[in-house]
Design an enzyme around this catalytic site. Structure first.
Site, PDB file in Angstrom:
ATOM      1  N   ASP A 154       0.819  -1.205   0.004  1.00 15.60           N
ATOM      2  CA  ASP A 154      -0.036   0.031   0.146  1.00 15.60           C
ATOM      3  C   ASP A 154       0.838   1.394   0.044  1.00 15.60           C
ATOM      4  OD1 ASP A 154      -2.377  -1.296   0.198  1.00 15.60           O
ATOM      5  OD2 ASP A 154      -2.480  -1.317   2.265  1.00 15.60           O
ATOM      6  N   GLN A 655      15.209  -0.698 -25.012  1.00 19.28           N
ATOM      7  CA  GLN A 655      14.874   0.654 -25.262  1.00 19.28           C
ATOM      8  C   GLN A 655      13.255   0.825 -25.355  1.00 19.28           C
ATOM      9  OE1 GLN A 655      16.780   2.403 -28.615  1.00 19.28           O
ATOM     10  NE2 GLN A 655      18.583   3.063 -27.579  1.00 19.28           N
TER      11      GLN A 655
END
Ligand code: ADP
Length: 746
Positions: A154, A655
């Site tokens: 969380d 990439q």
């Protein structure tokens, strides 16, 4: 001197990255010549004792970095909540002479740990009185040292920017919402996506930001109006009218209205179906968010925090306040444990009290700022400009190799600029487009969907302007009446921007603010610890290496994996840390023949002792002569037929791909600050130019004239690279045994 004995446990909800932390605690402790135990099944195991408390060795934590959850188990324990339970737990520890604890869990677990520490002397006294332990034992182990690591998806702990597991959860959520977005767009449907977070809207907020959702509901900041449902429906309708095909509402489990009444996903669904007259679907993501292989960030966070935890707990003095390990602005540190827990509880209390302003304040400035940015980005249309304000024309471009997150940054810049009442111009193909006059006005919907896509929608190039180019650029700037430029890209973009800045004396048109936003998978840009795209590339590398490792294990193989980075070893080192590679070759360190001899000997030794897999990572430019091919040939020739050698050159997949949640979030935050900077500077007579970055203290803007001084020109990387300090940790973790034992063997 007696050997120190410490134990590690995971408690409360499991979180991806806990295994990396356990591995790191075990190996660091052994390196420090301590004995280390794992307590299985959390506090319940501590109460039960027996084989729930097991001594660990170097190999007991091998091969677990890529596993989700926690291999030592976790549980909720009602026994540990009782005094008797804790007394039994104390006896189980004392019997093994353990008096230091590393607890990995949420605020509940850490509160339990602190209570246990406070009670420890009294518990021991009771055990002596009932003749279960000797008074002498108490003398030796009279104090319990504890240190906390926060494992929680969380990201709900005060005092640390990130908790272990939150980044992975965000990966799961963004993947899911990206997938939902494509089906939603196909059918022009609305989806309500519910994510975890009872008192903490971090996951919902960041997921909405990262995926370009249209509405978000978080516990800390409920809609301010009573008829929020109608407002939401109206916003969605406007979005459709503006051309949006998908509408996604992200809500946290703890979503509520301003009176504190919970908002259910089916309520939202029904309301919208009635209002919009279209199908609305609900997806509750549930426990997939907790699961699966940890992201690179969580693996490395767990590793670095575990390392720090051992040193902190071993150095703790009886009167010291117990500490929690934190990360702030990319640096690991410590903070007083109970203060952090109390502040965390204060958020929950503020929410319960309907004091939402306080809840947001407690979450901190960057959370609040992100919320504000999100509110703008998810609009279906920009605000109307304020009458009388100066109207600016700002340009945005991409330079260098494509980096995932470039589009996200462009989208944020376009929308935030438009919303402030300005015109945003997109320049195609970097400086090349500026030279050729390839300039186009961007509107709100021209960047729709760009939050989640990799590559560069504007187009990018490596061109660095020089000579006659300046004249052409000056003409473009004048023709399009450009008041400021945001350059999103790599080192060639930084250099180009600096050239324009330098040429201001000669070309009046260049007297405008220019700001550079770091975007390069190589992470080789000055003034920023991290550049956009590097996190995505790292995750691509690590996913590939995980697969290679699985395949290799059956065959007694050594893999040499070559990764990108030019002469910057960031990708190599960090992917090595996240995959447990035993050797990383970096240009920064060079490669020496003597080292290779040692590497070969270690490989042989390992495989002789039953090792089934070797993994080495080489930065593409680590050494001119000792190329990947040459290294493979040497290892193969020297393997004594103990193992085979294979090479993998990962290449351009690094990439590509959709940007990771971190890259999306950081791209958006940087872009927001850059647009603020340009708007401010464009209205002054002597505008400044800058490059933005994330450093230890947070986001910073450096003056552009400082740039050349900060770059090692020959090697095209920053002179100072913070991550080189991580090398000792990487080396320690990947050794076959502790250093002192290695020395004994030698
Ligand atoms: P988290 O650590 O994820 O917040 P919990 O709140 O469920 O999860 O706590 C995990 C365990 O920690 C509990 O089951 C209990 O054994 C222990 N614990 C939590 N709070 C306390 C407390 N106040 N006193 C003693 N033990 C506690």
């Amino acid at each position: 001197m007696t050997t120190k004995r410490l134990a590690v446990l995971t408690s409360g909800g499991d979180a991806p990255g806990m295994n990396a932390a356990v591995r790191s605690v075990v190996r660091t402790a052994l390196e420090r010549k301590a004995q280390v135990f794992a307590i299985y099944e959390g506090y319940q195991g501590m109460v039960e004792g027996g084989d729930r408390i097991r001594e660990m060795n170097w190999d007991s934590v091998g091969g677990i970095l890529n596993l989700g959850g926690t291999i030592i188990g976790t549980a909720r324990s009602d026994d540990f909540r009782t005094h008797e339970g804790r007394r039994t737990a104390a006896k189980n520890l004392i019997d093994r002479e353990i008096d230091s604890l590393v607890v990995i869990g949420g605020d509940g677990s850490l509160t339990g740990a602190d209570l246990f520490r406070q009670e420890w002397p009294a518990l021991l006294k009771e055990l002596v009185e009932s003749a279960q332990i000797s008074a002498e034992t108490v003398e030796q182990h009279g104090n319990l040292a504890i240190v906390g690591l926060v494992g929680s998806i969380d990201n709900d702990m005060h005092g640390t920017n990130m908790t272990i597991g939150a980044d992975t959860a965000l990966h799961r959520i963004t993947q899911a919402i990206d997938a939902i977005a494509s089906t939603a767009a196909s059918h022009q449907r609305t989806f309500v996506v519910k994510v975890m977070g009872r008192n903490c809207g971090y996951l919902a907020l960041m997921a909405a930001l990262a995926t370009g959702a249209e509405w978000v509901l978080i516990p800390e900041n409920p809609p301010h109006m009573d008829n929020w449902e109608e407002k939401m429906a109206a916003d969605l309708r406007r979005g459709r009218a503006a051309g949006r095909r998908d509408s996604i509402i992200v809500m946290a489990e703890g979503a509520r209205d301003k009176h504190g009444n919970p908002i259910g996903s089916s309520y939202v669904q029904k309301f919208l179906e009635e209002q919009l007259h279209e199908e609305v679907r609900v997806t509750v993501l549930g426990h997939v968010q907790r699961g699966g292989s940890p992201s690179v960030f969580d693996r490395n966070l767990g590793t670095m925090m575990g390392y720090q935890a051992v040193d902190t707990v071993l150095a703790a003095q009886p009167d010291d306040e117990p500490q929690m390990i934190v990360i702030r602005g990319n640096r690991i540190g410590t903070a007083p444990l109970m203060q952090c827990v109390e502040q965390t509880r204060a958020v929950a209390k503020a929410i319960d009290d309907h004091d939402y302003e306080r809840a947001m304040d407690l979450r901190g400035s960057s959370f609040k700022e992100t919320y504000r940015t999100l509110r703008t980005l998810l609009r279906s249309l920009p605000h109307a400009s304020t009458p009388g304000q100066k109207h600016l024309r700002l340009a945005v471009m991409n330079c260098g190799a494509p980096a995932p997150g470039m589009n996200t940054a462009v989208r944020a810049a376009v929308r935030l600029g438009l919303d402030r009442g300005h015109t945003i111009l997109g320049i195609a193909n970097g400086f090349k487009g500026l030279i050729d006059g390839e300039v186009q006005e961007m509107d709100w919907m021209s960047v729709n969907g760009w939050a989640a896509t990799g590559g560069s929608g504007l187009g990018t190039s490596r061109e660095i302007p020089s000579g006659r180019d300046f004249y052409a650029i000056a003409r473009t700037i004048e023709k399009y009446d450009i008041h400021g430029i945001l350059m999103i890209g790599g080192l060639s973009g930084y250099q180009g921007a600096h050239h324009l800045f330098r040429e201001r004396e000669n070309y009046a048109a260049f007297n405008i603010p220019i700001v550079c936003l770091p975007a390069s998978i190589n992470n080789n840009l000055p003034g920023s610890d991290l550049s956009i795209g590097a996190d995505t590339a790292l995750n691509v590398i690590v996913e590939a290496v995980d697969k290679i490792k699985q395949a290799a294990v059956a065959q007694r193989r050594c893999y040499l994996v070559e990764v990108m980075g030019r002469k910057c070893g960031y990708l190599a080192l960090m992917s090595g840390l996240a995959t447990g590679a035993e050797r990383v070759y970096l240009h920064e360190e060079g490669v020496r023949l003597n080292d290779l001899v040692t590497d070969v000997e270690q490989l042989r030794l390992g495989f002789e002792h039953g090792k089934r897999l070797g993994l080495m990572i080489r930065n593409e430019d680590a050494h001119e002569v000792y190329s990947t091919n040459v290294l493979c040939a040497i290892f193969e020739a020297e393997s004594n037929d103990l193992f085979e050698v294979r090479q993998t050159i990962l290449g351009h997949v690094q990439q590509g791909g959709d940007p990771s949640p971190f890259d999306r979030i950081q791209a958006t935050r940087f872009a927001a600050q850059c647009i603020d900077f340009l708007i401010e500077q464009a209205q002054t007579s002597e505008p400044e130019s800058a490059f933005i970055g994330l450093e230890a203290g947070g986001v910073v803007l450096h003056a552009l004239e400082e740039m050349p001084k900060m770059v090692d020109k020959e090697n095209q990387r920053p002179k100072h690279q913070w991550w080189l300090d991580v090398r000792p940790i990487a080396k320690l973790m990947s050794q076959p045994m502790p250093t002192w034992q290695l020395e004994q063997e030698a």
